[in-house]
Structure formats: structure tokens, C-alpha cells
Design a protein around this motif. Structure first.
Motif, short mmCIF file in Angstrom:
data_model
loop_
_atom_site.label_atom_id
_atom_site.label_comp_id
_atom_site.label_asym_id
_atom_site.label_seq_id
_atom_site.Cartn_x
_atom_site.Cartn_y
_atom_site.Cartn_z
N ILE A 247 52.62 53.39 40.54
CA ILE A 247 51.66 54.24 41.26
C ILE A 247 50.24 53.82 40.90
CG2 ILE A 247 50.76 56.60 41.46
CD1 ILE A 247 53.58 57.61 40.94
N THR A 248 49.37 53.85 41.90
CA THR A 248 47.95 53.63 41.67
C THR A 248 47.15 54.52 42.61
OG1 THR A 248 46.23 51.92 41.38
CG2 THR A 248 47.58 51.78 43.36
N THR A 249 45.87 54.68 42.30
CA THR A 249 44.90 55.23 43.24
C THR A 249 43.63 54.43 43.07
OG1 THR A 249 43.80 57.22 44.08
CG2 THR A 249 43.99 57.03 41.69
N ASN A 250 42.93 54.14 44.15
CA ASN A 250 41.83 53.19 44.09
C ASN A 250 40.53 53.84 43.60
OD1 ASN A 250 42.21 54.54 46.55
ND2 ASN A 250 41.12 53.00 47.73
N PHE A 251 39.97 53.24 42.55
CA PHE A 251 38.72 53.69 41.96
C PHE A 251 37.53 53.03 42.66
CE2 PHE A 251 40.82 54.44 37.53
CZ PHE A 251 41.45 55.57 38.01
N LEU A 252 36.34 53.52 42.32
CA LEU A 252 35.11 53.01 42.93
C LEU A 252 34.11 52.58 41.86
CD1 LEU A 252 34.75 55.52 45.87
CD2 LEU A 252 34.91 53.05 46.09
N GLN A 265 44.57 56.87 32.68
CA GLN A 265 45.79 57.08 31.90
C GLN A 265 46.91 57.68 32.75
OE1 GLN A 265 45.23 55.47 29.12
NE2 GLN A 265 43.11 55.42 29.89
N GLU A 266 46.59 58.12 33.96
CA GLU A 266 47.55 58.79 34.82
C GLU A 266 48.19 57.85 35.85
OE1 GLU A 266 48.30 61.98 34.42
OE2 GLU A 266 46.75 62.48 32.94
N GLU A 267 47.79 56.58 35.88
CA GLU A 267 48.36 55.65 36.85
C GLU A 267 48.98 54.46 36.13
OE1 GLU A 267 45.25 54.38 39.50
OE2 GLU A 267 43.91 53.83 37.88
N ASP A 268 49.80 53.71 36.85
CA ASP A 268 50.53 52.60 36.24
C ASP A 268 49.70 51.32 36.23
OD1 ASP A 268 53.00 54.02 35.75
OD2 ASP A 268 53.26 54.03 37.92
N VAL A 269 48.80 51.20 37.15
CA VAL A 269 47.90 50.05 37.20
C VAL A 269 46.59 50.53 37.83
CG1 VAL A 269 48.80 49.26 39.44
CG2 VAL A 269 47.63 47.64 37.93
N VAL A 270 45.48 50.05 37.29
CA VAL A 270 44.17 50.40 37.82
C VAL A 270 43.89 49.56 39.06
CG1 VAL A 270 41.68 50.24 37.38
CG2 VAL A 270 43.21 51.15 35.62
N SER A 271 43.34 50.18 40.08
CA SER A 271 42.89 49.44 41.25
C SER A 271 41.47 49.85 41.60
CB SER A 271 43.84 49.63 42.43
OG SER A 271 43.95 51.00 42.78
N SER A 296 38.89 47.47 31.20
CA SER A 296 38.74 48.21 29.94
C SER A 296 39.42 49.57 29.98
CB SER A 296 37.25 48.39 29.62
OG SER A 296 36.58 47.15 29.52
N LEU A 297 39.59 50.15 31.17
CA LEU A 297 40.08 51.52 31.26
C LEU A 297 41.47 51.70 30.67
CD1 LEU A 297 38.87 52.51 34.85
CD2 LEU A 297 37.91 53.28 32.67
N ARG A 298 42.28 50.65 30.75
CA ARG A 298 43.64 50.72 30.20
C ARG A 298 43.85 49.64 29.14
NH1 ARG A 298 47.76 53.64 32.48
NH2 ARG A 298 49.24 51.96 32.04
N GLY A 299 42.83 49.47 28.31
CA GLY A 299 42.97 48.64 27.12
C GLY A 299 43.21 47.17 27.38
N GLY A 300 42.62 46.61 28.44
CA GLY A 300 42.75 45.19 28.72
C GLY A 300 43.79 44.85 29.75
N GLN A 301 44.51 45.84 30.28
CA GLN A 301 45.52 45.57 31.32
C GLN A 301 44.85 44.97 32.55
OE1 GLN A 301 47.04 48.90 33.57
NE2 GLN A 301 49.10 48.08 33.62
N ARG A 302 45.48 43.96 33.12
CA ARG A 302 44.96 43.39 34.35
C ARG A 302 45.11 44.40 35.49
NH1 ARG A 302 43.81 37.87 33.62
NH2 ARG A 302 43.57 37.63 35.88
#
Length: 680
Positions: A247-252, A265-271, A296-302
Motif C-alpha cells: 500500500i502507498t499514498t502519494n506525498f507532495l 510509517q503507515e505505508e509500505d513504500v513512500v511515493s 529519509s522518511l523510512r530510514g533510507g528505503q527506496r
């Protein structure tokens, strides 16, 4: 849960809106997607009115057809919950579901995001729709990712209606427990604001003069949390019905309204949706900052670049196109900064509606006569040789401290001056990038131990926990670089007494007595004691008293002439520097170069036209070199031992990068930035 290997390489695609086009176009779209190398599209984002044309009456026939067609052509689907734009019937049925502005105006039908996040009937309708979608498509072979809502908070990040007021009071009760605790936190002894009942508390709507600052700050926190609760509701349905699909939701990027450190922290991958302005002098700088905070939001996750423009957007006063080569360069920059996916808004440029002049992968002129199509098709082919990058880390020895709470607090009214956070952050970020640094963004209460240097361009609000975190970092051997007007208030927006910044004055070895806010055109000068170099100071200077810190530079004018302007202080095993004025970018580069050098961080002083990033594959390092200048070439002297990333071919010692040129160089050893030089 998110695994890039499930996508067969770097994600490449776009938002797809087939409901805007007749059926005969759909098959052409699928064939063109295959030609372009598209492997994922976002589908159904604004489809609520098509999926549920009347209350509780659903039509999925067209979506079934599109899902099957895409799968047939090897294109995966990032399927949306379709809740981003409620249909007109919902507003007619529930008029009070429409959001209310700070001035009490209830917004009308005709745009998007027309919903109050606190409205329970809206939530019920959304829940029913999401359940229908999830149950129907959970096992579809095209489904690769769930896309929750769309750009939360883009247009409406605060609703001031009575329903939100009720939710605000509940939020406050959970936060403070008692009215006595709230009154203490809000400082309600000021202006006779003491509350005797929860029902007396209102949102900070338009008032005769300044609203209570802590009330304003808590309202921003609540508004972010209120939208987050809506996301959690949507995501929980998907996790229950379709737990195997990420699950993801797109950030701005640096969206003011939402605390993305909390949201991520609430999604599986940042977009991310990123739209840097091509008309700016440094669009790559704005892009790089947003790319780095997403990583940076999820500790270096792509992460995934979910939306960008192939060329021009439609919503600026002047919508500059991306000149040939700029789109490719910015996508290479995203890969260098940790992206695993590159997607656009949108696949096919619309014929009607508010975004009809927004560029697409397929432009209005069609693919055969379009420069944009040739570029996106070429990029799709190029990405096939870059799949290895999906496993790369982007290590950083330097971090910028960033906090939405401090941003909100700084830009609340009634300050010594109207300060804006983002220009300060961008200035320090630009300086660090010109010194060749990969840059992380870190929360004030996050783990600082991975960094040699932590920079605080401005940290107006510093919680007690964050202050202790900073103290432990420096005491343990870290280097801190702190900008002016930092550490002024705690988490309740209360000033800490005894000399600013009271919570970390021992770390800095100084205290600030007062601020010298300059008028337009007024300046001061700062002179370094070591070499006599001078810098102009604009907007802001401070009256600093050292209590153990060494004075590195002094002010030269006004009643603060000869007094400290820049200081250095040994604290435990580390050092803390303080920059007590608003310096121009060139000065910040000089100062941070000295700080990085003293911290033994390798650097290379680079021209603003060369963007350099170093990524780590475990058994190799990759040097990403981007010439961001549109008209001039750059000659770069490379560290020894490099080869072409794509095919292992040899490279000259001096590499010429054409305008908007990109080069990826592989090394089997650690690369020191001080071995990299740009030749005149």
C-alpha cells in the motif's frame, strides 16, 4: 512487504485515466505502453463517479475490461481506492460533507478533494466503495500496488466545520487528559483565555487578532492526524481483504499541512509527486530536496516517483516546458537519490477539464510527431540497463534536521520577523550539495548516530526529548551546525527562559540576549578571525554571549560590532557550531566547508552546475554525475579506477558532460569526493 523484484525492474509508467477516452483508444494505449517500456500505471484515482454513478449502485464492467487489457499487455496496475474526488451525488445527499474554510465558507462542487475528513457519512460511503474494489480485484493478476486516495491535503489540509471542531476537542482530551493540563500547555492565563469546559474550545477560525499560538500549533497537529485517520481507515480495509498487496499514498514533498515523518510509517513504500519549476534557475535543487526527504522518511528505503510532468504543467501563471534533456536528467537524479520507480501524470494528455494543458507521455499531437514521446520512449529503454540501481543504498554522513511541528510553529504569526523555513533549509541544502554531500533529512527525535554532521538551518521549536537527543549526539562525538533563531520554544510553543536557546545553551556554549531584525536594505558584516574574510548579513543578527564557546567570527557594524557572530564549542567528544545571522549562500558554503573539514568528512567543492551523488551497491559504488546546465559542457576529472556503469566500458580520466548530460561511473573501491575535480 514491498518488493521491487515483483515489478521486473525499475517501475516505469503513469497515471492512466481510460474513463476520459472511448474504448477504441484503450487498446492503442496498451500497445503504446508496451512500446514505451511501461510496466505500471496508476488506475482509477478519480473514478468514483464512474464506479458508483448512483448511491450504492456500482459499475465495474469498464474497469474489469481495462484491468484485463493491461495485464494482457504486460502492464501492472497501481489500483486506487477512488476516494480522492467524491461524486456530485454525495454532496447533494450530504451537504455538510463539504469542507469549511477558516472564514466559515463551505466549499462547492466542481473541483476535487471536496470532503470533510470528520464526516461519518462520507467515511461510510468511502468504506463501502473501497470494500467493493478490494473484494473484486484482490486476486487480479495485474494488481501490483494499492494507491490510497490521492495527494491528501493538497487542496484541503484543514476543515474548520463544526464536525472537525468536535473531533479537535476529542483529540485534545486524548492529548492532555484534563482542562488544567490544556490551560497550562496553551498558556491561557494570557488574554483571559482560560477554558472551563471542553465545549468552549474552537478551531482557530478567523478572530479579531492573533489566535493563541499553541492552539494554532495543536490545530495543525490535529489536522494532519485527522487526515491520517482517514488514510488509516482506507488502508485497514485493504490490509484486511488484500494483505499480500503493498500500500502507498502519494506525498507532495515538503507539503506544509501533513507531518510526513508520521505518515510514512503507515505505508509500505513512500511515493512522491514532484513538480519542480523548469523556469527556476535550479529546478534540480528543489527536486533533490524532495527526493532526499522521501528516502529519509523510512530510514533510507527506496521510494517511487509516482507523478511528475513530462514537460509543462497547467497550474502556474507561466507554465514553462522542460527543454530537451531536462526530463531525463531529473529522472536520473531521482534514481541517484533513491527512486525505484519513475512515473508521470499522466499517460495521455486530456482533451477536457482543468488539466487539459498538462503534458502527458502521449501528447495532444500523438506519439509519432512528439518530441516528448521520443524522450519518454528512449528513457523507458534506457532504464532496462539500470535495474541494478534498485538494490543501491544512498549513504549520507550529513543530515539536515527537519520537523513539521517546528515549521508550523515558526510560521505562526506574532514573531520578531516573518521568517519562512523553506528558503533557509534550501540554502543550507544547496551548500551541502555543492560540497558533494549526500544529504539525509532526520527528525529531531530520530536516530542521529549514523551521521558525522547534523545541520539545523533553523529549529525554532525543540522539544525536551529532541534537545536531549542533540546533546547526546554532540557529547558522543558528533558535529552540530546550528542556525539562528533555533531552540527558542519547546513542544508547547513556550519560550525557555534564561537566554536563548536555553535547552541546548550548554551544548553551544553561549546564550543569546536579543535579536537584531534588520529592515529592507539594511545589512551588517561578519569577519572571520582566522583569515579576515568578510560576509554580508541580511535580515537577522543576534546579540550573543559566549560561556565557553570560541568566537570564530564577529559582527563589524552597529552596536554589536566586535561581538560574536559565529562560534565553535567543544562539548564532550564533539563540536557544536552556531551561525548567529542570516548569511548568503556563498558564505554558508564557506562555513559548512570548514565545519565538514574539521569533522573529517571528505568533500569536493563543486560548481552549482554539477550534481553529484554517490550510491552503494555493497560490492561497488556508483558515482552519478549530472550537468544541470542547459547550454554549457563540463569537464570532470574522475577518481581513478572507474568504468561505465551500464556496460563496464572504459572511461577517460577527464569526462566531458554535455548540457543536461548524465554519466554513471562504477567503482570497486570506496570513492573519496576529494578525488573529484571540475576543470576550468
Amino acid at each position: 512487504m514491498f518488493d521491487i523484484n515483483d515489478f521486473g525492474g525499475i517501475i516505469y509508467g503513469a497515471d492512466y485515466n481510460p474513463e476520459q477516452w472511448p474504448r477504441e483508444v484503450w487498446r492503442e494505449d496498451a500497445q503504446l505502453m508496451r512500446e514505451a517500456g511501461v510496466n505500471l500505471v496508476s488506475l482509477g484515482i478519480f473514478s468514483w463517479a464512474h464506479l458508483e454513478p448512483q448511491p450504492d449502485t456500482y459499475d465495474f464492467s469498464w474497469l474489469d475490461e481495462v484491468m484485463d487489457l493491461l495485464h494482457e499487455h504486460g502492464v501492472g496496475v497501481n489500483l486506487a481506492t477512488a476516494t480522492a474526488s467524491p461524486p456530485p451525488w454525495l454532496s447533494l445527499k450530504y451537504p455538510d460533507s463539504r469542507p469549511v474554510t477558516v472564514d466559515g465558507v463551505r466549499l462547492e462542487v466542481g473541483g476535487r478533494q471536496l470532503y470533510c475528513p470528520s464526516h461519518q457519512a462520507f467515511r461510510t460511503q468511502a468504506r463501502q466503495l473501497i470494500t467493493q474494489i478490494a473484494q473484486r480485484y484482490q486476486g487480479h493478476p495485474a494488481l501490483k500496488l494499492w494507491h490510497v486516495n490521492n495527494e491528501y491535503g493538497c487542496h484541503i489540509d484543514q476543515c474548520f466545520c463544526g464536525l472537525c471542531a468536535e473531533e479537535f476537542r476529542l483529540w485534545l482530551q486524548e492529548r492532555y487528559g484534563t482542562l488544567d493540563a490544556l490551560n497550562t500547555a496553551w498558556g491561557t492565563a494570557f488574554w483571559s483565555q482560560r477554558y472551563g469546559a471542553w465545549a468552549e474550545i474552537q478551531p482557530p477560525r478567523r478572530a479579531p487578532t492573533y489566535a493563541n499560538p499553541t492552539q494554532q500549533l495543536d490545530w495543525r497537529r490535529f489536522s494532519s492526524d485527522n487526515l491520517l485517520s482517514l488514510y488509516r481507515m482506507e488502508a485497514s480495509i485493504l490490509r484486511e481483504i488484500s494483505p499480500q498487496t503493498p500500500i502507498t499514498t502519494n506525498f507532495l514533498g515538503f507539503l506544509p499541512g501533513l507531518d510526513y515523518f508520521k505518515w510514512a510509517q503507515e505505508e509500505d513504500v513512500v511515493s512522491l509527486d514532484a513538480y519542480p519549476d523548469p523556469s527556476s534557475s535550479r529546478p534540480h535543487l528543489e527536486a533533490g530536496m524532495t527526493f532526499d526527504i522521501m528516502r529519509s522518511l523510512r530510514g533510507g528505503q527506496r521510494w517511487i516517483l509516482m507523478e511528475q510532468a513530462t514537460s509543462a504543467v497547467n497550474w502556474r501563471e507561466r507554465n514553462t516546458l522542460k527543454r530537451p534533456g531536462l526530463m531525463r536528467l531529473l529522472n536520473h537524479q531521482a534514481l541517484a537519490h533513491g527512486a525505484n520507480g519513475l512515473m508521470f501524470f499522466q499517460w495521455r494528455a486530456s482533451r477536457a477539464g482543468a488539466e487539459k494543458f498538462h503534458s502527458g507521455m502521449v501528447q495532444h499531437v500523438g506519439p509519432q510527431r512528439s518530441r516528448v514521446w521520443q524522450e519518454v520512449q528512449a528513457l523507458g529503454q534506457e532504464l532496462k540497463s539500470l535495474t541494478e540501481l534498485t538494490q543501491a543504498r544512498v549513504p549520507a554522513r550529513v543530515a539536515i534536521m527537519f520537523d513539521w511541528n517546528s515549521w508550523w510553529a515558526l510560521e505562526i504569526d506574532s514573531k520578531p520577523a516573518a521568517l519562512k523555513l523553506m528558503p533557509l533549509v534550501q540554502k543550507w541544502y544547496a551548500a551541502l550539495r555543492q560540497l558533494g554531500q549526500n544529504v539525509d533529512f532526520v527528525h529531531p527525535e530520530g536516530n542521529l548516530t549514523a551521521y558525522d554532521v547534523v545541520a539545523l538551518p533553523n529549529q525554532y521549536l525543540l522539544s525536551h526529548a529532541a534537545a536531549q537527543n542533540v546533546r547526546q549526539f554532540v557529547n558522543g562525538g558528533g558535529t552540530l551546525a546550528t542556525g539562528f533563531f533555533s531552540g527558542i520554544v519547546d513542544e508547547h510553543e513556550h519560550i525557555q527562559l534564561g537566554g536563548y536557546p536555553a535547552l541546548i545553551s550548554d551544548v553551544l556554549g553561549l546564550w543569546v540576549e536579543e535579536w537584531l531584525v534588520m529592515q529592507p536594505g539594511e545589512t551588517n558584516q561578519v569577519q572571520l578571525r582566522e583569515n579576515g574574510a568578510t560576509y554580508d548579513v541580511h535580515h537577522w543578527a543576534e546579540v550573543i554571549h559566549v560561556t565557553g564557546a570560541e568566537t570564530v567570527a564577529t559582527f563589524q557594524q552597529d552596536f554589536i560590532a566586535g561581538q560574536p557572530a559565529i562560534t565553535s564549542h567543544r562539548f564532550g567528544a564533539g563540536h557544536a557550531y552556531y551561525l548567529g545571522g542570516d548569511f548568503p549562500e556563498a558564505a554558508v558554503i564557506d562555513l559548512l566547508e570548514e565545519i565538514l573539514t574539521h569533522a573529517n568528512v571528505p568533500l569536493s567543492r563543486l560548481p552549482a552546475t554539477l550534481n553529484v551523488t554517490l550510491s552503494d551497491l555493497g560490492n561497488a559504488q556508483v558515482l552519478h554525475l549530472l550537468n544541470v546546465h542547459s547550454t554549457e559542457s563540463l569537464d570532470v576529472s574522475l577518481p581513478d579506477g572507474g568504468s561505465r556503469f551500464e556496460d563496464g566500458g572504459s572511461l577517460p580520466k577527464v569526462l566531458t558532460l554535455p548540457p543536461y548530460g548524465v554519466a554513471l561511473v562504477r567503482y570497486s573501491r570506496d570513492v573519496r569526493l576529494d578525488e573529484l575535480q571540475v576543470l576550468e
